[in-house]
Design an enzyme around this catalytic site. Structure first.
Site, PDB file in Angstrom:
ATOM      1  N   ASP A 141     -24.875   1.088  12.654  1.00 30.89           N
ATOM      2  CA  ASP A 141     -25.333   1.560  11.215  1.00 30.89           C
ATOM      3  C   ASP A 141     -25.443   3.595  11.175  1.00 30.89           C
ATOM      4  O   ASP A 141     -24.560   4.728  10.379  1.00 30.89           O
ATOM      5  CB  ASP A 141     -26.555   1.069  10.233  1.00 30.89           C
ATOM      6  CG  ASP A 141     -27.485  -0.386  10.179  1.00 30.89           C
ATOM      7  OD1 ASP A 141     -25.397  -0.693  10.109  1.00 30.89           O
ATOM      8  OD2 ASP A 141     -27.774  -0.681   9.707  1.00 30.89           O
ATOM      9  N   ASP A 329      -2.863   3.475  -1.027  1.00 31.64           N
ATOM     10  CA  ASP A 329      -3.775   4.180  -1.374  1.00 31.64           C
ATOM     11  C   ASP A 329      -2.692   5.575  -2.396  1.00 31.64           C
ATOM     12  O   ASP A 329      -1.897   5.937  -1.783  1.00 31.64           O
ATOM     13  CB  ASP A 329      -5.004   4.684  -0.647  1.00 31.64           C
ATOM     14  CG  ASP A 329      -5.518   5.603  -2.305  1.00 31.64           C
ATOM     15  OD1 ASP A 329      -6.143   5.282  -2.815  1.00 31.64           O
ATOM     16  OD2 ASP A 329      -5.776   6.882  -2.106  1.00 31.64           O
ATOM     17  N   GLU A 358       0.080   1.799  -4.675  1.00 30.97           N
ATOM     18  CA  GLU A 358      -1.322   1.475  -5.566  1.00 30.97           C
ATOM     19  C   GLU A 358      -0.655   2.809  -7.292  1.00 30.97           C
ATOM     20  O   GLU A 358      -0.621   3.635  -6.583  1.00 30.97           O
ATOM     21  CB  GLU A 358      -2.957   2.097  -5.604  1.00 30.97           C
ATOM     22  CG  GLU A 358      -3.146   2.693  -6.251  1.00 30.97           C
ATOM     23  CD  GLU A 358      -4.978   3.206  -6.097  1.00 30.97           C
ATOM     24  OE1 GLU A 358      -5.617   3.373  -7.285  1.00 30.97           O
ATOM     25  OE2 GLU A 358      -4.085   4.180  -5.161  1.00 30.97           O
TER      26      GLU A 358
END
Length: 616
Positions: A141, A329, A358
């Protein structure tokens, strides 16, 4: 005396020979017998521009070497004969008496036929954000040395989800009936905590998976795990920009790899400018050369070395990982000539592959411009892009449930959107969606009414195109706190983190309302898998009347009737009006409940429901 001479020779050689561990090499390796014979190797190290290269492996030709504007870069262009076998290549670098040697590997290509398969209208794509889906490895994490730690209490911070977490929940995705998984970018995004780079769209190393998601090897294992379960994988890429903490930015290879923000500022976000025949040079520059945000330096793909680097990076990931498709993207923001070259070379190298760009624009004409083989374009542009993101369907669904135009209902927007399909070269290849990670949650957009969401979802799965479903839609996720900010659109999946009070990945952990929506989505999505009429059939629709929209999907052997009743009361469907599609049929089956419907005469459909009938 001999011993002394040997010692002197050894010492002198150790001074002359310089090890190459301090050189960053990209791509880190390549493959023998690739679809292209070209290979550009990027070397970064102290004063490498002053060194000279030689390669003496049979079948490999050194075309040229190029120094960057920075003296710390050297680019080597090779051609590799198809006859060259996998193995090591020795790349020699010399500067005066100094010598460096790089042992570069050509790996063997995979012979697995269950990879690089593409995606089509037979698929339903499940879009998820790894950081927000499930945390399989809490140990990664927060990574020492990386700029942003995990901050679950911040809606826009990094939450710790990873590849392992997603992989552990593949059965959940499979149960829903999804056939493909699209992950938002997994590239390293070592951005500052203030920027919040959990989404992955600000790459700081394009050859590395972010360590907080896992490793390169774990990504390959994830793709294989998906394939083992019959799920395809779509990889998200960005060639318009990078993150401002990208290692290039500390030492740019060429000064013109990045547009000058002091000249062009930030982009206008108006994608329609790119296809506007009347666009001013100012507006074009603002769109193409302006930075997306201050933390995203805008790339200038006109530099041929950068263009080769980006295309080669794409081919490397396809071959290395086995992914089945790419979502690119901000497709309309870079130089369109470069994007056409990129798409063309990728599809030529992997003919079964698929790409969706996109294209977030305001109307059908601007959207259709970006699909390959578009006829009638005065400027002669061919994007070579198979699929576009069909924002017009999203806009139409949004307006259908939220607009009233007086003499006609909002549902006409669905009709109007499809009535312009002649502008696309192939609308069946469009990726259609209700929402995604950049748009407000569709459930909230539709007034948080479960009936509205079910109606919209059934439309998504039965109209033409390739459906994409945003994670959490199957649970009727609402827009979260923070109004319409990014964090509010990207909630965690409860149960994806150790210690969560409940898990939506199990029936027992879901609420009654969540199970109701989950079961609806599961039922119709799994049904869609077997419907040739939906996968490849034609579409015929009727003008909406009385707030009811009727359309058919059909092949020579199969027929599906879809009736969207937006009213709060049951409505009667006229057999006579629809006789051109009903002739020869007297009964149909409701795909959601299996009920037999008598269509030999006028029949009723329930209120606030999209009824899907499969003809017997």
């Amino acid at each position: 005396m001999k011993r002394t001479l040997s010692l002197i020779f050894a010492l002198s050689f150790s001074v002359l020979f310089v090890h190459a561990q301090d050189i960053k090499v990209e791509p880190p390796f390549w493959y023998a017998k690739m679809p292209t014979e070209k290979l550009q190797i990027s070397l970064h190290g102290e004063e490498l521009a002053l060194w000279r290269v030689s390669v003496n492996t049979p079948g490999i030709t050194l075309v040229n070497q190029l120094a960057g504007d920075s003296e710390n870069y050297l680019f080597i262009n090779l051609t590799i004969s198809p006859d060259v076998a996998p193995g090591k290549i020795d790349i020699d670098l010399r500067k005066g008496k100094k010598h460096k040697k790089i042992s570069y590997e050509l790996k063997e290509r995979s012979i697995d036929s269950n990879r690089n398969l593409g995606f089509s209208s037979e698929d339903v794509i499940y879009l998820l954000m790894p950081d927000r889906f499930a945390n399989g490895n809490p140990e990664n994490d927060t990574i020492e040395g990386m700029l942003e730690p995990a901050r679950r209490d911040d809606p826009s911070g990094r939450h710790g989800g990873d590849l392992k977490g997603v992989q552990e929940q593949l059965d959940y995705i499979k149960e829903l009936g999804m056939t493909a998984v699209w992950l938002t970018p997994v590239f390293e995004n070592d951005q500052t905590p203030e920027y919040k780079g959990y989404h992955g769209y600000a790459a700081t190393d394009m050859y590395k998976v972010d360590r907080r998601f896992g490793s390169n090897e774990e990504f390959v294992a994830f793709v294989q795990a998906c394939h083992d379960k019959g799920l395809k994988v779509i990889m998200d890429m960005i060639h318009n920009h990078i993150g401002d903490q990208h290692w290039w930015m500390k030492d740019l290879p060429f000064k013109n790899w990045v547009h000058d923000q002091s000249v062009y500022g930030n982009t206008s976000y108006r994608g329609s400018v790119a296809s506007d025949p009347y666009a001013s040079k100012y507006d074009e520059d603002k769109l193409i050369k302006g930075w997306f945000v201050n933390e995203m330096p805008d790339l200038d793909q006109r530099n041929p070395v950068l263009a080769d680097y980006l295309i080669q990076n794409t081919l490397w990931w396809i071959e290395y990982s086995g992914v089945d498709g790419i979502r690119m993207d901000t497709y309309v923001y870079p130089y369109k000539e470069y994007m056409a070259r990129w798409a063309k070379e990728v599809i030529e190298a992997y003919p079964n592959f698929n790409i969706v760009g996109e294209s977030w624009v305001e109307n059908v004409a601007s959207e259709s411009y970006w699909q390959e083989d578009k006829a009638g374009e005065d400027d002669g542009y061919n994007s070579h892009l198979p699929s576009v993101t069909d924002f017009q369907i999203h806009f139409a669904v949004r307006d259908a449930f939220n607009s009233d135009f007086g003499w006609e209902s909002g549902i006409m927007k669905l009709y109007y959107a499809l009535s312009q399909d002649r502008l696309y070269s192939d609308p069946m290849k469009n990726v259609i969606f209700l929402d995604n990670h950049d748009i407000g949650r569709i459930f909230s957009t539709l007034g948080e009414n479960p009936d509205n969401l079910k109606m919209a979802y059934a439309y998504l799965l039965t109209t033409r195109g390739i459906p994409q479903v945003y994670y959490g839609t199957e649970l009727a996720f609402k827009q979260g706190p923070g109004e319409w900010g990014d964090g509010a659109k990207r909630a965690e999946m409860p149960g994806g983190w150790a210690g969560d009070e409940r898990s939506v990945f199990t029936k027992e952990g879901r609420t009654a309302a969540e199970n109701d929506m989950f079961d609806y989505v599961k039922k119709i999505t799994n049904w869609r898998k077997s419907s040739k009429a939906i996968h490849e059939g034609k579409l015929l629709h009727f003008l909406p009347t009385d707030n009811v929209y009727v359309y058919f999907r059909y092949t020579d052997n199969e027929r599906v009737m879809v009736i969207m009743n937006m009213n709060d009361k049951p409505m009667t469907i006229s057999r006579k009006k629809h006789i051109e599609m009903l002739r020869g049929f007297s009964a149909a089956e409701d795909v959601m409940n299996g009920a037999s419907i008598d269509i030999s005469k006028d029949f009723q459909v329930p209120a606030k429901r999209t009824t899907v009938l499969q003809f017997k």
